[in-house]
Motif scaffolding. Structure first.
Motif, PDB file in Angstrom:
ATOM      1  N   GLN A  93       4.022   0.630 -15.354  1.00 53.63           N
ATOM      2  CA  GLN A  93       4.329   0.890 -13.951  1.00 53.63           C
ATOM      3  C   GLN A  93       3.218   0.483 -12.999  1.00 53.63           C
ATOM      4  OE1 GLN A  93       5.398   5.080 -15.366  1.00 53.63           O
ATOM      5  NE2 GLN A  93       6.572   4.920 -13.453  1.00 53.63           N
ATOM      6  N   GLU A  94       3.657   0.100 -11.819  1.00 54.72           N
ATOM      7  CA  GLU A  94       2.725  -0.137 -10.712  1.00 54.72           C
ATOM      8  C   GLU A  94       2.529   1.155  -9.935  1.00 54.72           C
ATOM      9  OE1 GLU A  94       2.072  -3.548  -7.309  1.00 54.72           O
ATOM     10  OE2 GLU A  94       4.118  -2.976  -7.839  1.00 54.72           O
ATOM     11  N   SER A  95       3.595   1.941  -9.874  1.00 47.96           N
ATOM     12  CA  SER A  95       3.563   3.261  -9.262  1.00 47.96           C
ATOM     13  C   SER A  95       4.627   4.103  -9.957  1.00 47.96           C
ATOM     14  CB  SER A  95       3.846   3.178  -7.756  1.00 47.96           C
ATOM     15  OG  SER A  95       5.159   2.692  -7.517  1.00 47.96           O
ATOM     16  N   LEU A  97       7.483   5.042  -9.065  1.00 47.92           N
ATOM     17  CA  LEU A  97       8.848   4.567  -8.881  1.00 47.92           C
ATOM     18  C   LEU A  97       9.000   3.067  -9.066  1.00 47.92           C
ATOM     19  CD1 LEU A  97       9.821   6.708  -5.757  1.00 47.92           C
ATOM     20  CD2 LEU A  97      10.311   7.189  -8.163  1.00 47.92           C
ATOM     21  N   SER A  98       7.925   2.388  -9.431  1.00 49.93           N
ATOM     22  CA  SER A  98       7.964   0.934  -9.523  1.00 49.93           C
ATOM     23  C   SER A  98       7.504   0.468 -10.898  1.00 49.93           C
ATOM     24  CB  SER A  98       7.079   0.308  -8.439  1.00 49.93           C
ATOM     25  OG  SER A  98       7.065  -1.103  -8.541  1.00 49.93           O
ATOM     26  N   LEU A 100       6.939  -2.550 -13.899  1.00 53.63           N
ATOM     27  CA  LEU A 100       6.497  -3.932 -13.997  1.00 53.63           C
ATOM     28  C   LEU A 100       7.056  -4.570 -15.269  1.00 53.63           C
ATOM     29  CD1 LEU A 100       2.759  -3.408 -12.966  1.00 53.63           C
ATOM     30  CD2 LEU A 100       4.558  -4.468 -11.582  1.00 53.63           C
ATOM     31  N   LEU A 120      12.152  -4.887 -17.538  1.00 52.72           N
ATOM     32  CA  LEU A 120      11.583  -3.646 -17.025  1.00 52.72           C
ATOM     33  C   LEU A 120      12.114  -2.470 -17.838  1.00 52.72           C
ATOM     34  CD1 LEU A 120      12.285  -4.263 -13.218  1.00 52.72           C
ATOM     35  CD2 LEU A 120      10.233  -4.922 -14.489  1.00 52.72           C
ATOM     36  N   ARG A 149       1.233  -8.259 -14.197  1.00 52.55           N
ATOM     37  CA  ARG A 149       0.770  -7.543 -13.013  1.00 52.55           C
ATOM     38  C   ARG A 149      -0.077  -8.462 -12.143  1.00 52.55           C
ATOM     39  NH1 ARG A 149      -2.343  -2.194 -14.380  1.00 52.55           N
ATOM     40  NH2 ARG A 149      -3.971  -3.702 -14.952  1.00 52.55           N
TER      41      ARG A 149
END
Length: 237
Positions: A93-95, A97-98, A100, A120, A149
């Motif tokens: 994850q990047e965050s 809710l996001s 990668l 994903l 990323r």
């Protein structure tokens, strides 16, 4: 081991043979489930008489009985087998809710890497194999994973290298301390069914291997190093 079981009443031979047929449904390739045989001491039982049934049960042996794990984590079959590979989770994850992208690759007998999964976490279908193939005795099999990323691919972690970013486990192995297996709020939902939070051990099939990968961190002391970025299940039949 034989277990005698008295059977009273009326029982036709066809019933005993039906039981034997049901037990014989599993082929010799079905190594991940118990198999057995059932026998009866007579073909027909009259009213008021008793018959005796006996059966033998063969339980699956550990995965190391059919494959050898050559350090660090290279897989080498001891016999010709069928191999299935599933992606259980890809929580890179990047965050919160996001997610990668990640990719899973494999190599046989030192051939070039071949991609078997890209996507994903939202694309993961754990019930559908991403690879089904036959492997032969003596083959060398490796798996690898990496994340994407900031416009580029991060390092590739694979079973042929010594790294803390990839861990291979079998049924009953201790869960690495970096995996939050005892914290229900931290462990990913896709990993929970494969971890026993009481004994802190792996809970998979006897013919399975599970690969846990950390794709974004290299510092094992970092809270983000949890070996849950990519989880792959390898099954041999």
């Amino acid at each position: 081991m034989k277990f005698p079981l008295p059977l009273g009443g009326r029982c036709l031979a066809i019933g005993a043979f039906a039981c034997l047929s049901l037990l014989g449904i599993a082929s010799a390739a079905d190594l991940d489930i118990p198999r057995g045989t059932l026998s009866v001491d007579r073909d027909l039982v009259r009213v008021g008489m008793k018959s005796q049934l006996t059966w033998e049960i063969e339980y699956p042996a550990p995965v190391t009985s059919v494959v050898e794990i050559v350090p660090p984590n290279i897989i080498k079959p001891k016999k010709d087998l069928k191999m299935k590979v599933r992606v259980l989770g890809a929580s890179f994850q990047e965050s919160i809710l996001s997610f990668l992208p990640v990719e899973v690759m494999w190599s046989k007998n030192s051939a070039s890497w071949s991609r078997i999964y890209y996507g994903l976490q939202t694309n993961v279908l754990p019930g559908i194999p991403v690879l089904q193939t036959n492997v032969k005795k003596g083959d060398t099999i490796n798996f690898a994973g990496r994340g994407y990323r900031d416009g580029g691919w991060l390092p590739l972690y694979n079973t042929a290298q010594t790294t803390k970013n990839l861990v291979m486990l079998t049924n009953g192995d201790r869960v690495p301390t970096t995996v939050p297996a005892l914290n229900g709020s931290s462990i990913e939902s896709f990993l929970k069914p494969y971890m026993d939070t009481v004994t802190k051990t792996v809970k998979i099939g006897d013919r399975d291997l599970i690969l846990l990968m950390e794709l974004g961190q290299t510092n094992t002391s970092n809270s983000g190093f949890d070996l849950q970025d990519l989880v792959v299940l390898v099954t041999f039949e």
